[in-house]
Write a protein that holds these residues in place. Structure first.
Motif, PDB file in Angstrom:
ATOM      1  N   LEU A  91     -53.148  38.453 130.251  1.00 45.06           N
ATOM      2  CA  LEU A  91     -54.397  38.476 131.011  1.00 45.06           C
ATOM      3  C   LEU A  91     -55.396  37.455 130.447  1.00 45.06           C
ATOM      4  O   LEU A  91     -56.054  36.728 131.206  1.00 45.06           O
ATOM      5  N   ALA A  92     -55.485  37.350 129.139  1.00 47.44           N
ATOM      6  CA  ALA A  92     -56.376  36.375 128.515  1.00 47.44           C
ATOM      7  C   ALA A  92     -55.942  34.960 128.868  1.00 47.44           C
ATOM      8  O   ALA A  92     -56.772  34.103 129.184  1.00 47.44           O
ATOM      9  N   SER A  93     -54.634  34.726 128.851  1.00 41.22           N
ATOM     10  CA  SER A  93     -54.112  33.412 129.217  1.00 41.22           C
ATOM     11  C   SER A  93     -54.451  33.081 130.664  1.00 41.22           C
ATOM     12  O   SER A  93     -54.878  31.970 130.979  1.00 41.22           O
ATOM     13  N   LEU A  94     -54.292  34.047 131.540  1.00 39.24           N
ATOM     14  CA  LEU A  94     -54.626  33.860 132.948  1.00 39.24           C
ATOM     15  C   LEU A  94     -56.115  33.562 133.113  1.00 39.24           C
ATOM     16  O   LEU A  94     -56.503  32.671 133.867  1.00 39.24           O
ATOM     17  N   ALA A  95     -56.947  34.284 132.384  1.00 37.26           N
ATOM     18  CA  ALA A  95     -58.398  34.076 132.481  1.00 37.26           C
ATOM     19  C   ALA A  95     -58.787  32.686 131.987  1.00 37.26           C
ATOM     20  O   ALA A  95     -59.684  32.049 132.541  1.00 37.26           O
ATOM     21  N   GLU A  96     -58.102  32.201 130.953  1.00 38.95           N
ATOM     22  CA  GLU A  96     -58.419  30.885 130.399  1.00 38.95           C
ATOM     23  C   GLU A  96     -57.915  29.746 131.272  1.00 38.95           C
ATOM     24  O   GLU A  96     -58.606  28.753 131.466  1.00 38.95           O
ATOM     25  N   THR A  97     -56.699  29.884 131.792  1.00 38.05           N
ATOM     26  CA  THR A  97     -56.086  28.779 132.532  1.00 38.05           C
ATOM     27  C   THR A  97     -56.237  28.914 134.037  1.00 38.05           C
ATOM     28  O   THR A  97     -56.138  27.921 134.749  1.00 38.05           O
ATOM     29  N   GLY A  98     -56.408  30.114 134.513  1.00 35.58           N
ATOM     30  CA  GLY A  98     -56.506  30.349 135.952  1.00 35.58           C
ATOM     31  C   GLY A  98     -55.177  30.333 136.657  1.00 35.58           C
ATOM     32  O   GLY A  98     -55.112  30.398 137.882  1.00 35.58           O
ATOM     33  N   THR A  99     -54.083  30.252 135.901  1.00 34.55           N
ATOM     34  CA  THR A  99     -52.753  30.253 136.526  1.00 34.55           C
ATOM     35  C   THR A  99     -51.876  31.303 135.864  1.00 34.55           C
ATOM     36  O   THR A  99     -52.071  31.676 134.713  1.00 34.55           O
ATOM     37  N   VAL A 100     -50.910  31.714 136.633  1.00 36.63           N
ATOM     38  CA  VAL A 100     -49.914  32.658 136.133  1.00 36.63           C
ATOM     39  C   VAL A 100     -48.642  31.871 135.896  1.00 36.63           C
ATOM     40  O   VAL A 100     -48.144  31.199 136.790  1.00 36.63           O
ATOM     41  N   THR A 101     -48.129  31.915 134.680  1.00 34.79           N
ATOM     42  CA  THR A 101     -46.888  31.224 134.379  1.00 34.79           C
ATOM     43  C   THR A 101     -45.723  32.150 134.672  1.00 34.79           C
ATOM     44  O   THR A 101     -45.888  33.373 134.701  1.00 34.79           O
ATOM     45  N   PRO A 102     -44.534  31.574 134.925  1.00 30.03           N
ATOM     46  CA  PRO A 102     -43.374  32.440 135.211  1.00 30.03           C
ATOM     47  C   PRO A 102     -43.186  33.475 134.099  1.00 30.03           C
ATOM     48  O   PRO A 102     -43.318  33.179 132.927  1.00 30.03           O
ATOM     49  N   GLY A 103     -42.904  34.674 134.521  1.00 34.93           N
ATOM     50  CA  GLY A 103     -42.732  35.773 133.588  1.00 34.93           C
ATOM     51  C   GLY A 103     -44.029  36.518 133.309  1.00 34.93           C
ATOM     52  O   GLY A 103     -44.034  37.558 132.691  1.00 34.93           O
ATOM     53  N   ASP A 104     -45.150  35.942 133.734  1.00 35.05           N
ATOM     54  CA  ASP A 104     -46.449  36.577 133.514  1.00 35.05           C
ATOM     55  C   ASP A 104     -46.941  37.359 134.717  1.00 35.05           C
ATOM     56  O   ASP A 104     -48.030  37.907 134.691  1.00 35.05           O
ATOM     57  N   GLU A 105     -46.127  37.372 135.779  1.00 34.93           N
ATOM     58  CA  GLU A 105     -46.545  38.103 136.965  1.00 34.93           C
ATOM     59  C   GLU A 105     -46.647  39.578 136.624  1.00 34.93           C
ATOM     60  O   GLU A 105     -45.859  40.108 135.850  1.00 34.93           O
ATOM     61  N   PRO A 106     -47.615  40.246 137.199  1.00 35.39           N
ATOM     62  CA  PRO A 106     -47.729  41.695 136.950  1.00 35.39           C
ATOM     63  C   PRO A 106     -46.514  42.426 137.483  1.00 35.39           C
ATOM     64  O   PRO A 106     -45.980  42.075 138.523  1.00 35.39           O
ATOM     65  N   SER A 107     -46.071  43.382 136.726  1.00 40.38           N
ATOM     66  CA  SER A 107     -44.936  44.204 137.195  1.00 40.38           C
ATOM     67  C   SER A 107     -45.465  45.368 137.991  1.00 40.38           C
ATOM     68  O   SER A 107     -46.577  45.816 137.794  1.00 40.38           O
ATOM     69  N   THR A 108     -44.647  45.842 138.928  1.00 37.85           N
ATOM     70  CA  THR A 108     -45.072  46.961 139.773  1.00 37.85           C
ATOM     71  C   THR A 108     -44.480  48.248 139.307  1.00 37.85           C
ATOM     72  O   THR A 108     -43.610  48.329 138.548  1.00 37.85           O
TER      73      THR A 108
END
Length: 108
Positions: A91-108
């Motif tokens: 989440l911190a990485s997403l907040a800093e970069t604004g992108t989701v890298t593969p494998g970082d997608e939220p799981s359901t």
């Protein structure tokens, strides 16, 4: 187990048992501001939670700590903490970069 440990007196009794080893309820009650009968009830609760084991030595019943349930709970909580650390890191990485890298997608 967590319900049994929610009480300050029960935690104190378990800590005393860990420090002193097998000891009688009377010896445990000596320095506490509660009756021997109250100590006995608390020890019964700790026994039901499998945190204390009673065994008879002559005419005296001695109680000793059983720490395996605490170790099991600690291992479980450590695993949860690692999961949350990973999730919060993503989440911190997403907040800093604004992108989701593969494998970082939220799981359901």
């Amino acid at each position: 187990m967590f319900l049994a440990l929610a009480d300050d007196t029960r935690r104190e009794l378990l800590e005393r048992l860990v420090r002193h080893g097998a000891i009688s309820a009377s010896a445990l009650a000596r320095d506490l501001p509660i009756t021997r009968q109250a100590v006995g009830k608390h020890l019964d609760t700790l026994q039901r939670a499998r945190l204390v084991r009673a065994h008879k030595t002559g005419r005296e019943v001695r109680y000793e700590p059983q720490l395996a349930p605490l170790r099991h709970a600690s291992t479980w909580m450590d695993g949860l903490a690692r999961q949350w650390d990973d999730r919060l890191g993503r989440l911190a990485s997403l907040a800093e970069t604004g992108t989701v890298t593969p494998g970082d997608e939220p799981s359901t």
